[in-house]
Design an enzyme around this catalytic site. Structure first.
Site, mmCIF file in Angstrom:
data_model
loop_
_atom_site.group_PDB
_atom_site.id
_atom_site.type_symbol
_atom_site.label_atom_id
_atom_site.label_comp_id
_atom_site.label_asym_id
_atom_site.label_seq_id
_atom_site.Cartn_x
_atom_site.Cartn_y
_atom_site.Cartn_z
ATOM 1 N N LYS A 121 21.792 -41.648 30.633
ATOM 2 C CA LYS A 121 20.843 -41.918 29.540
ATOM 3 C C LYS A 121 21.605 -42.139 28.228
ATOM 4 O O LYS A 121 22.787 -41.783 28.113
ATOM 5 C CB LYS A 121 19.886 -40.732 29.403
ATOM 6 C CG LYS A 121 20.562 -39.408 29.057
ATOM 7 C CD LYS A 121 19.625 -38.217 29.274
ATOM 8 C CE LYS A 121 20.318 -36.905 28.981
ATOM 9 N NZ LYS A 121 19.543 -35.740 29.429
ATOM 10 N N TYR A 148 30.707 -41.729 -3.476
ATOM 11 C CA TYR A 148 29.364 -41.589 -4.054
ATOM 12 C C TYR A 148 29.114 -40.188 -4.588
ATOM 13 O O TYR A 148 29.544 -39.201 -3.984
ATOM 14 C CB TYR A 148 28.311 -41.896 -2.993
ATOM 15 C CG TYR A 148 28.150 -43.376 -2.689
ATOM 16 C CD1 TYR A 148 28.064 -44.317 -3.709
ATOM 17 C CD2 TYR A 148 28.077 -43.818 -1.372
ATOM 18 C CE1 TYR A 148 27.900 -45.666 -3.419
ATOM 19 C CE2 TYR A 148 27.910 -45.164 -1.070
ATOM 20 C CZ TYR A 148 27.829 -46.086 -2.107
ATOM 21 O OH TYR A 148 27.664 -47.407 -1.814
HETATM 22 C C1 LIG Z 1 20.450 -34.852 30.186
HETATM 23 C C2 LIG Z 1 20.069 -34.163 31.432
HETATM 24 C C3 LIG Z 1 21.054 -33.742 32.362
HETATM 25 C C4 LIG Z 1 22.539 -33.830 32.095
HETATM 26 O O1 LIG Z 1 22.983 -32.675 31.406
HETATM 27 P P1 LIG Z 1 24.515 -32.448 31.036
HETATM 28 O O2 LIG Z 1 24.535 -31.133 30.360
HETATM 29 O O3 LIG Z 1 24.897 -33.562 30.122
HETATM 30 O O4 LIG Z 1 25.291 -32.478 32.303
HETATM 31 C C5 LIG Z 1 20.625 -33.230 33.570
HETATM 32 N N1 LIG Z 1 19.308 -33.082 33.846
HETATM 33 C C6 LIG Z 1 18.340 -33.430 32.957
HETATM 34 C C7 LIG Z 1 16.913 -33.216 33.321
HETATM 35 C C8 LIG Z 1 18.686 -33.959 31.719
HETATM 36 O O5 LIG Z 1 17.729 -34.285 30.848
#
Ligand SMILES: *Cc1c(COP(=O)(O)O)cnc(C)c1O
Length: 368
Positions: A38, A264
């Site tokens: 993602k 700034y």
């Molecule tokens: C983002 C996510 C993961 C991955 O988690 P990590 O800590 O990055 O390994 C796994 N399961 C779900 C449901 C998630 O939303």
């Protein structure tokens, strides 16, 4: 590593392979791997990462939103893709693109069955999510009767997996809570399986869960941050390799007299004669203003250069008074040399946030 002639995010696919194999070495040979890609594969590039993970024989991919899955299908990715957080408005698109929804509430289940039936689906794979303590997304245990009742009335969908998510798998002080979550997931999933009459896969661990709770691997694990080289603890990060290096260069050097201000709001005033370097990366690129005022730093020729004053939209200035460097020299914002974990520590945030913030306007380059 190649020298940057502009700000780039360099992605090392060999490091990805190393991390993938390291995580695989932590799970049983029959346990499947789901790679969470993602948010542009944690700020890198979801398509390139997905293509490489297919070469490595990953079993499943997961994204958060439907559109992220569509991008992968458009790029020719064939691996099953779970959409972790879909909305009904996208259910038709999910079916058209062979994406597999996480079904996390009665509203979502009812709506997905409606769309699946309308599109004459049979046994369309879904992933049923239960809340076991994170209190974010998921059915409650007492929704099982409702789920069974809905499933009994339709042939359009089939439960491909049952899953849950840990709230504090990285935190050993929360071990009791986590073990309770695991226990509760076991009970819930067994109860659902008994009622279904078939055996979907079960999964519950993210990266820290993979490393800290082998008893919770079940049939599949969901790896995110670990694939990208961070293990949520110094000890585990040692075994992993950051895949992304955000690098830039010195655009210009300024000599600063004692008492002069930089940037700034004149947020930095030099207490002595010194030098600053201006770097072409700013808060619009993901280096938030929280890294200003010396809370963040970059590396130049192996030395730490603190950010002075406020981070601007497209650039930031660092103190190089004690560093031997010149215009055009390479700057490492984060990577193996200056890890995202290290950089985020003083700023009070986490590697996840820094990695996923790297703006899409920064060019991605790949090392194979
Ligand atoms: C983002 C996510 C993961 C991955 O988690 P990590 O800590 O990055 O390994 C796994 N399961 C779900 C449901 C998630 O939303």
């Amino acid at each position: 590593m190649s020298k940057a002639s502009e700000t780039v995010l360099e992605i090392d696919l060999k490091a990805l392979q190393h991390n993938f194999q390291y995580l695989k070495s932590k799970i049983g040979s029959k346990v499947k791997t789901l790679a969470v890609i993602k948010a542009f594969a944690y700020g890198s590039d979801s398509v390139e990462i997905a293509k490489y993970l297919e070469v490595l024989d990953v079993d499943y991919l997961a994204v958060a939103y439907t559109k992220e899955g569509v991008v992968l299908r458009d790029a020719g990715i064939k691996t099953p893709i779970v959409v972790l957080h879909p909305q009904p408005v996208n259910f038709q698109l999910i079916i058209e693109r062979c994406l597999e929804p996480s079904i996390y509430s009665p509203r979502i289940l009812t709506s997905f069955i409606e769309v699946a039936e309308k599109h004459h689906q049979k046994d369309y794979p879904i992933h049923v999510k239960f809340n076991t303590g994170l209190n974010r997304l998921g059915f409650w245990e007492n929704d099982i009767d409702y789920i069974i009742e809905k499933l009994a009335k339709t042939a359009s969908i089939k439960v491909s997996s049952i899953f849950s998510h840990l709230a504090a798998s990285e935190d050993i002080d929360e071990k009791e809570f986590t073990l309770n979550q695991i226990d509760s997931f076991k009970n819930i999933s067994i109860n659902l399986i008994d009622n279904l009459g078939y055996r979907p896969m079960r999964h519950m661990t993210n990266t820290s869960g993979i490393l800290n709770y082998p008893e919770a691997h079940f049939d599949m694990v969901r790896a995110g941050i670990g694939l990208y080289g961070y293990g949520n603890s110094a000890k585990e990060s040692e075994n992993l390799k950051p895949i992304a290096t955000l690098k830039s260069l010195i655009s210009q050097i300024h000599m600063i007299e004692k008492g002069e201000s930089v940037g700034y709001n004149r947020a930095y005033t030099s207490s002595d004669y010194g030098k600053t370097a201006t770097i072409p990366i700013g808060h619009a690129d993901g280096i938030s203003r929280i890294y200003g005022h010396g809370k963040g730093h970059v590396f130049i020729n192996g030395k730490k250069a603190p950010i002075v004053g406020n981070v601007c939209m497209d650039m930031l200035m660092v103190n190089i008074s004690d560093i031997d460097c010149k215009e055009g020299d390479e700057v490492i914002v984060f990577g193996a040399e200056n890890t995202a974990e290290h950089l985020t520590e003083d700023a009070g945030t986490i590697s996840y946030e820094l990695l996923t913030a790297v703006s899409q306007r920064i060019k991605r380059v790949f090392r194979r």
